[in-house]
Every structure is written in structure tokens, then in C-alpha cells.
Scaffold this motif. Structure first.
Motif, PDB file in Angstrom:
ATOM      1  N   TYR A  22       0.889  -1.178   0.000  1.00  0.00           N
ATOM      2  CA  TYR A  22       0.000   0.000   0.000  1.00  0.00           C
ATOM      3  C   TYR A  22       0.920   1.220   0.000  1.00  0.00           C
ATOM      4  N   PRO A  23       0.921   2.004  -1.088  1.00  0.00           N
ATOM      5  CA  PRO A  23       1.895   3.106  -1.193  1.00  0.00           C
ATOM      6  C   PRO A  23       1.474   4.292  -0.335  1.00  0.00           C
ATOM      7  N   PRO A  24       2.386   5.226  -0.112  1.00  0.00           N
ATOM      8  CA  PRO A  24       2.033   6.394   0.697  1.00  0.00           C
ATOM      9  C   PRO A  24       0.899   7.189   0.061  1.00  0.00           C
ATOM     10  N   ILE A  25      -0.141   7.383   0.816  1.00  0.00           N
ATOM     11  CA  ILE A  25      -1.280   8.191   0.363  1.00  0.00           C
ATOM     12  C   ILE A  25      -1.660   9.098   1.522  1.00  0.00           C
ATOM     13  N   THR A  26      -1.425  10.372   1.346  1.00  0.00           N
ATOM     14  CA  THR A  26      -1.724  11.337   2.406  1.00  0.00           C
ATOM     15  C   THR A  26      -3.207  11.273   2.755  1.00  0.00           C
ATOM     16  N   LEU A 100       7.832   4.108   6.942  1.00  0.00           N
ATOM     17  CA  LEU A 100       7.328   5.483   6.988  1.00  0.00           C
ATOM     18  C   LEU A 100       7.974   6.257   5.851  1.00  0.00           C
ATOM     19  N   GLN A 101       7.149   6.942   5.055  1.00  0.00           N
ATOM     20  CA  GLN A 101       7.725   7.818   4.040  1.00  0.00           C
ATOM     21  C   GLN A 101       8.179   9.112   4.723  1.00  0.00           C
ATOM     22  N   LEU A 102       9.340   9.600   4.358  1.00  0.00           N
ATOM     23  CA  LEU A 102       9.833  10.876   4.907  1.00  0.00           C
ATOM     24  C   LEU A 102       9.842  11.908   3.803  1.00  0.00           C
ATOM     25  N   LEU A 164      12.473   7.530   1.339  1.00  0.00           N
ATOM     26  CA  LEU A 164      12.692   8.955   1.055  1.00  0.00           C
ATOM     27  C   LEU A 164      11.792   9.343  -0.112  1.00  0.00           C
ATOM     28  N   HIS A 165      10.974  10.365   0.097  1.00  0.00           N
ATOM     29  CA  HIS A 165      10.079  10.814  -0.981  1.00  0.00           C
ATOM     30  C   HIS A 165      10.869  11.740  -1.905  1.00  0.00           C
ATOM     31  N   ALA A 166      11.363  11.164  -2.997  1.00  0.00           N
ATOM     32  CA  ALA A 166      12.132  11.951  -3.971  1.00  0.00           C
ATOM     33  C   ALA A 166      11.384  11.962  -5.303  1.00  0.00           C
ATOM     34  N   ILE A 251       9.301   3.061  -7.964  1.00  0.00           N
ATOM     35  CA  ILE A 251       9.371   3.840  -9.196  1.00  0.00           C
ATOM     36  C   ILE A 251       8.018   4.438  -9.582  1.00  0.00           C
ATOM     37  N   SER A 252       7.888   5.709  -9.270  1.00  0.00           N
ATOM     38  CA  SER A 252       6.734   6.471  -9.726  1.00  0.00           C
ATOM     39  C   SER A 252       7.148   7.194 -11.006  1.00  0.00           C
ATOM     40  N   ALA A 253       6.348   8.127 -11.484  1.00  0.00           N
ATOM     41  CA  ALA A 253       6.665   8.798 -12.749  1.00  0.00           C
ATOM     42  C   ALA A 253       5.840  10.068 -12.884  1.00  0.00           C
ATOM     43  N   ALA A 299       6.844  -1.379  -8.289  1.00  0.00           N
ATOM     44  CA  ALA A 299       6.182  -0.640  -9.370  1.00  0.00           C
ATOM     45  C   ALA A 299       4.862  -0.102  -8.828  1.00  0.00           C
ATOM     46  N   VAL A 300       4.408   1.003  -9.397  1.00  0.00           N
ATOM     47  CA  VAL A 300       3.162   1.624  -8.920  1.00  0.00           C
ATOM     48  C   VAL A 300       2.462   2.308 -10.089  1.00  0.00           C
ATOM     49  N   GLY A 301       1.194   2.607  -9.904  1.00  0.00           N
ATOM     50  CA  GLY A 301       0.452   3.402 -10.875  1.00  0.00           C
ATOM     51  C   GLY A 301      -0.649   2.611 -11.553  1.00  0.00           C
ATOM     52  N   LYS A 302      -1.865   2.829 -11.089  1.00  0.00           N
ATOM     53  CA  LYS A 302      -3.063   2.224 -11.688  1.00  0.00           C
ATOM     54  C   LYS A 302      -2.911   0.721 -11.899  1.00  0.00           C
ATOM     55  N   ILE A 303      -2.369   0.072 -10.882  1.00  0.00           N
ATOM     56  CA  ILE A 303      -2.346  -1.395 -10.896  1.00  0.00           C
ATOM     57  C   ILE A 303      -3.560  -1.816 -10.067  1.00  0.00           C
ATOM     58  N   THR A 304      -4.658  -2.016 -10.734  1.00  0.00           N
ATOM     59  CA  THR A 304      -5.907  -2.309 -10.018  1.00  0.00           C
ATOM     60  C   THR A 304      -6.368  -3.733 -10.307  1.00  0.00           C
ATOM     61  N   VAL A 321       4.426  -4.951  -6.176  1.00  0.00           N
ATOM     62  CA  VAL A 321       3.530  -3.992  -6.820  1.00  0.00           C
ATOM     63  C   VAL A 321       2.797  -3.187  -5.752  1.00  0.00           C
ATOM     64  N   ALA A 322       2.709  -1.894  -5.975  1.00  0.00           N
ATOM     65  CA  ALA A 322       1.945  -1.044  -5.058  1.00  0.00           C
ATOM     66  C   ALA A 322       0.547  -0.843  -5.628  1.00  0.00           C
ATOM     67  N   VAL A 323      -0.420  -0.985  -4.754  1.00  0.00           N
ATOM     68  CA  VAL A 323      -1.831  -0.848  -5.144  1.00  0.00           C
ATOM     69  C   VAL A 323      -2.419   0.228  -4.236  1.00  0.00           C
ATOM     70  N   GLY A 324      -2.577   1.428  -4.769  1.00  0.00           N
ATOM     71  CA  GLY A 324      -2.966   2.564  -3.944  1.00  0.00           C
ATOM     72  C   GLY A 324      -4.462   2.772  -3.856  1.00  0.00           C
ATOM     73  N   ARG A 325      -5.013   3.480  -4.849  1.00  0.00           N
ATOM     74  CA  ARG A 325      -6.430   3.838  -4.761  1.00  0.00           C
ATOM     75  C   ARG A 325      -7.344   2.627  -4.681  1.00  0.00           C
ATOM     76  N   ALA A 326      -6.932   1.508  -5.296  1.00  0.00           N
ATOM     77  CA  ALA A 326      -7.788   0.315  -5.237  1.00  0.00           C
ATOM     78  C   ALA A 326      -7.935  -0.179  -3.797  1.00  0.00           C
ATOM     79  N   ALA A 360      -9.215  16.781   4.664  1.00  0.00           N
ATOM     80  CA  ALA A 360      -9.060  15.334   4.849  1.00  0.00           C
ATOM     81  C   ALA A 360      -9.483  14.547   3.612  1.00  0.00           C
ATOM     82  N   LEU A 361      -8.942  13.357   3.522  1.00  0.00           N
ATOM     83  CA  LEU A 361      -9.201  12.454   2.397  1.00  0.00           C
ATOM     84  C   LEU A 361     -10.669  12.031   2.341  1.00  0.00           C
ATOM     85  N   ASN A 362     -11.176  12.016   1.128  1.00  0.00           N
ATOM     86  CA  ASN A 362     -12.549  11.597   0.886  1.00  0.00           C
ATOM     87  C   ASN A 362     -12.577  10.672  -0.311  1.00  0.00           C
TER      88      ASN A 362
HETATM   89  C1  LIG Z   1      -5.144  11.007  -2.414  1.00  0.00           C
HETATM   90  C2  LIG Z   1      -3.729  10.665  -2.775  1.00  0.00           C
HETATM   91  C3  LIG Z   1      -2.681  11.075  -1.947  1.00  0.00           C
HETATM   92  C4  LIG Z   1      -1.370  10.737  -2.268  1.00  0.00           C
HETATM   93  N1  LIG Z   1      -0.358  11.090  -1.401  1.00  0.00           N
HETATM   94  C5  LIG Z   1       0.924  10.700  -1.686  1.00  0.00           C
HETATM   95  C6  LIG Z   1       1.973  10.982  -0.774  1.00  0.00           C
HETATM   96  O1  LIG Z   1       1.770  11.584   0.262  1.00  0.00           O
HETATM   97  N2  LIG Z   1       3.219  10.551  -1.094  1.00  0.00           N
HETATM   98  C7  LIG Z   1       3.488   9.884  -2.268  1.00  0.00           C
HETATM   99  O2  LIG Z   1       4.635   9.516  -2.524  1.00  0.00           O
HETATM  100  N3  LIG Z   1       2.492   9.608  -3.140  1.00  0.00           N
HETATM  101  C8  LIG Z   1       1.237   9.976  -2.873  1.00  0.00           C
HETATM  102  N4  LIG Z   1       0.230   9.632  -3.722  1.00  0.00           N
HETATM  103  C9  LIG Z   1       0.536   8.812  -4.919  1.00  0.00           C
HETATM  104  C10 LIG Z   1       0.330   7.324  -4.615  1.00  0.00           C
HETATM  105  O3  LIG Z   1       1.276   6.839  -3.701  1.00  0.00           O
HETATM  106  C11 LIG Z   1       0.427   6.490  -5.909  1.00  0.00           C
HETATM  107  O4  LIG Z   1       1.706   6.662  -6.466  1.00  0.00           O
HETATM  108  C12 LIG Z   1      -0.622   6.895  -6.944  1.00  0.00           C
HETATM  109  O5  LIG Z   1      -1.892   7.010  -6.340  1.00  0.00           O
HETATM  110  C13 LIG Z   1      -0.690   5.867  -8.072  1.00  0.00           C
HETATM  111  O6  LIG Z   1      -1.037   4.592  -7.575  1.00  0.00           O
HETATM  112  P1  LIG Z   1      -2.546   4.010  -7.688  1.00  0.00           P
HETATM  113  O7  LIG Z   1      -2.938   4.172  -9.125  1.00  0.00           O
HETATM  114  O8  LIG Z   1      -2.422   2.580  -7.290  1.00  0.00           O
HETATM  115  O9  LIG Z   1      -3.403   4.818  -6.801  1.00  0.00           O
HETATM  116  C14 LIG Z   1      -1.090   9.986  -3.435  1.00  0.00           C
HETATM  117  C15 LIG Z   1      -2.148   9.586  -4.256  1.00  0.00           C
HETATM  118  C16 LIG Z   1      -3.446   9.902  -3.936  1.00  0.00           C
HETATM  119  C17 LIG Z   1      -4.553   9.414  -4.817  1.00  0.00           C
END
Ligand SMILES: Cc1cc2nc3c(=O)[nH]c(=O)nc-3n(C[C@H](O)[C@H](O)[C@H](O)COP(=O)(O)O)c2cc1C
Length: 369
Positions: A22-26, A100-102, A164-166, A251-253, A299-304, A321-326, A360-362
Motif C-alpha cells: 500500500y503506497p504512501p497516500i496522504t 514510513l515515508q519521509l 525517502l520521498h524523492a 518507481i513512480s513517474a 512498481a506503482v500506478g493504476k495497478i488495479t 507492486v503497489a496498489v494505492g487507490r484500489a 481530509a481524504l474523501n
Molecule cells: C489522495 C492521494 C494522496 C497521495 N499522497 C501521496 C503521498 O503523500 N506521497 C506519495 O509519494 N504519493 C502519494 N500519492 C501517490 C500514490 O502513492 C500512488 O503513487 C498513486 O496514487 C498511483 O497509484 P494508484 O494508481 O495505485 O493509486 C497519493 C495519491 C493519492 C490518490
């Protein structure tokens, strides 16, 4: 069909029950003083109990000028360690591991929140809302020190590692990206120079905490724009991080490369692939780096879709694989996929990202965050 996805593995020396991250999602659920809130703990508990292998918790910001928003979680003060510890322990109690992401928000900081003008590698405006100032070399040393102190707090709190968030044009990313970094000193120029701040941060954390505490780097495997990071740059950056002692890459992009675009109309440049993007558009970026860097890669990005996840692993493009929004939408995504059950699907509306601008997140689909 998802054999690899659910095979236990080791990432950065940490044992995981499967290859789902589960990738970092604020969330914007922290208190205004950066303390972890009960709501935040419960949010992550639900996701850990859904079966994910690793949770990379949203940014713990490294100092008071580094906040992304009023409700950023903090790793800048010792008083924040106990809340962080509760969060890390809660995640681990559910069988997942916790990084923890920094982060330092850099050019994306809000001056109304932090009471200072946002800082960056240089003063180039790019996509930023507010004018930025270029960090002096002394200030860079201060930032590296604050990253080290934040990593120290993360370890004390029981996190298994730090990322490290780079990426995404926050402070470290502003140095890595030639789209922003126009410096002419040691911190600007070729890949090695632009990577200097990240390299020094990795080295300094390792020096203070020892080689055993994992430090990974999230950065762009590709950037749109004539001067953006291209594959050869991303590979070289990965090699620099590896040589400095990093334990893994994520690896984001910012956009998709020409080969990914074949047959697809021009897409908006994005770090968060939207409805218009194909599935898993960033995986090939990770695949290029993986051929030349001997570190485990997320790897990350719309892997649902679990089949996309399995294929990416089978083709050797990544190790996890990172699965974020899903998983934001359906915290039980891993357990349900493993059991062959249907998941509640993310509709790609990106209300989540837009909601953060207000606090806040919704989520339009999952009303119970
Ligand atoms: C609401 C939201 C908040 C996010 N916050 C962060 C963040 O704090 N740090 C970060 O590196 N990426 C952040 N991201 C990006 C996600 O980690 C991820 O790279 C992106 O959502 C693509 O993955 P997904 O398609 O599986 O959601 C955020 C994405 C979303 C949708």
C-alpha cells in the motif's frame, strides 16, 4: 493465476507475507500538530487487516517548514514518536510490515501553513502555485540533518524502514528533476550532481542508524518534457542510490513514455494515472531500471487488476507492486483477490486527491474512510 503476487518475499531485508504494497497516500487525518490521530490508526489498521504485505505510511514531514498541509503527519519532534509507535504496532499486529515515508514538501509547501516561502532546488516556477526560493548549501545540510533525525524517530517508533520521498516534485524531487533544478553548484548539473542531496541523505542515515535499518527511495522512472528524467537518467540515478547504500526503489513517474503511448492519444502529464490512462502505465519505467540496478523494485500506478500485477512480476519488471487507490477504496483488496472474491472498484474519479486540497481524504465510492 496470482501465484507470484501471493508468494512471501523479502524487501529491503524485511520479510513480507506477499508482494502487495500500500503506497504512501496522504490522508490529512493527522492532528494539526503532526500527531498521529486515532482516525489515522484505524484507517491503517483496516488496510493492514486487508492482507497487504507492506504499508508505506504517508509522509512524516521532517521539519516545520516541510509540511505539505495543515494536517501533515509529523516526524520532526520526539513528542511525535509515541503516536508513530502506536501506528506502526497496529499495522504489524495485523500481519503487515510498516515503512514510513519521509518528506519535505519543498516547492509544493503552502506558505500560509508553514509561514515561510516554499524552498526548492532553484527558483524555476514549473507547476508550482507559489514562488519558491533556492536552498543555500548550508540549508541543504540542515535538510539532510532533519531527514536523519526523522529516520531516527521512525526507527525508534518501530517502523521497519523509511522511504525517502524523492518523487512528485517535492523537495528531493526538485533536485533530481532537470525540469526544475537549474543550479550551477555541486547540487545541479548531471545526474550525479542532481542526486547529491539524496545520496548524502542515504549516507547520513546509514551512518547514524547503521546498515541494518532499511532506507528506500521513491523517484521518477520517467518524466514528460524535453528536459525531464528519461530512462538512461533514471537508471543512473538508481545506480547512484544503490552505491550510496539504498535498500530498495519505488518507481513512480510524471507521465508515460513514447513506447507506452503507442495507439493512445496524448495523455495529460501526471504522477497519478487517471481514467484516461491505460492500466499500469508506469510499470515499464520500473522494468527498465530493474535491468541495470541490483535492488528490489516496487512498481506503482493504476495497478488495479491482479492480472496486471502478476504479469509485471512474471515479466521481471518489478519485485513488488503497489496498489494505492484500489486499496483505499476496498481495504480488503488483497484478501478478496486471494480468495477469488469480487472487490469494490475504484472508479478513477480522483475525488481523493482533490479532497486533500480542502483538508481530509474523501472517496466517492468508500464513504467510510
Ligand atoms: C489522495 C492521494 C494522496 C497521495 N499522497 C501521496 C503521498 O503523500 N506521497 C506519495 O509519494 N504519493 C502519494 N500519492 C501517490 C500514490 O502513492 C500512488 O503513487 C498513486 O496514487 C498511483 O497509484 P494508484 O494508481 O495505485 O493509486 C497519493 C495519491 C493519492 C490518490
Amino acid at each position: 493465476m496470482t501465484n507470484l503476487l501471493f508468494t512471501p518475499t523479502t524487501f529491503a531485508g524485511v520479510q513480507l507475507r506477499n508482494k502487495i504494497v500500500y503506497p504512501p497516500i496522504t490522508t490529512g487525518f493527522a492532528e494539526s500538530d503532526g500527531q498521529v490521530s486515532d482516525r489515522m490508526v484505524e484507517y491503517y489498521r483496516q488496510r493492514a487487516s486487508g492482507g497487504v504485505g507492506l504499508i508505506i505510511v504517508e509522509p512524516g514531514v521532517i521539519n516545520l517548514q516541510a509540511k505539505l498541509s495543515k494536517f501533515s503527519a509529523g516526524a520532526w519532534a520526539d513528542a511525535q514518536i509515541s503516536g508513530m509507535a502506536k501506528l506502526a504496532q497496529t499495522i504489524k499486529n495485523e500481519g503487515a510490515r510498516a515503512f514510513l515515508q519521509l518528506c519535505h514538501a519543498g516547492p509544493k509547501a503552502n506558505p500560509r501553513v508553514n509561514s515561510v516561502q516554499p524552498s526548492s532546488a532553484s527558483e524555476k516556477p514549473f507547476i508550482f502555485k507559489y514562488p519558491t526560493i533556492s536552498l543555500s548549501q548550508d540549508e541543504i545540510l540542515g535538510v539532510v540533518h532533519d531527514f536523519v533525525m526523522a529516520a531516527t524517530r521512525a526507527r525508534e517508533a518501530g517502523f521497519d524502514g523509511v522511504e525517502l520521498h524523492a518523487a512528485h516534485f517535492y523537495l528531493l524531487s526538485s533536485f533530481l528533476s532537470p525540469l526544475i533544478n537549474t543550479r550551477t553548484d555541486d547540487y545541479g548539473g548531471d545526474n550525479l550532481r542532481r542526486a547529491k542531496i539524496v545520496r548524502e541523505t542515504i549516507l547520513a542515515i546509514k551512518k547514524k542508524l547503521g546498515q541494518d535499518f532499511p532506507v528506500t527511495v521513491r523517484y521518477h522512472g520517467f518524466e514528460d518534457g524535453e528536459y525531464g528524467i528519461k530512462y538512461e537518467d533514471a537508471i543512473e540515478l538508481g545506480q547512484v542510490f544503490e552505491a550510496a547504500g539504498a535498500d530498495g526503489l519505488h518507481i513512480s513517474a510524471y507521465g508515460v513514455s513514447e513506447p507506452n503511448l503507442v495507439g493512445i492519444a496524448a495523455l495529460p502529464s501526471s504522477c497519478i494515472p487517471s481514467k484516461e490512462h491505460p492500466n499500469a502505465p508506469f510499470v515499464s519505467h520500473a522494468g527498465h531500471i530493474k535491468q541495470f540496478v541490483n535492488l528490489p523494485i516496487i512498481a506503482v500506478g493504476k495497478i488495479t487488476n491482479p492480472l496486471d500485477a502478476e504479469r509485471s512480476l512474471r515479466e521481471g519488471k518489478c519485485d513488488l507492486v503497489a496498489v494505492g487507490r484500489a486499496i483505499l477504496v476496498d481495504p480488503q483488496w488483497p484478501n478478496k483477490i486471494a480468495a477469488g472474491r469480487n472487490v469494490v472498484r475504484c472508479i478513477g474519479c480522483n475525488d481523493c486527491i482533490n479532497s486533500l486540497a480542502k483538508g481530509a481524504l474523501n472517496c466517492r465510492v468508500n464513504r467510510t474512510l
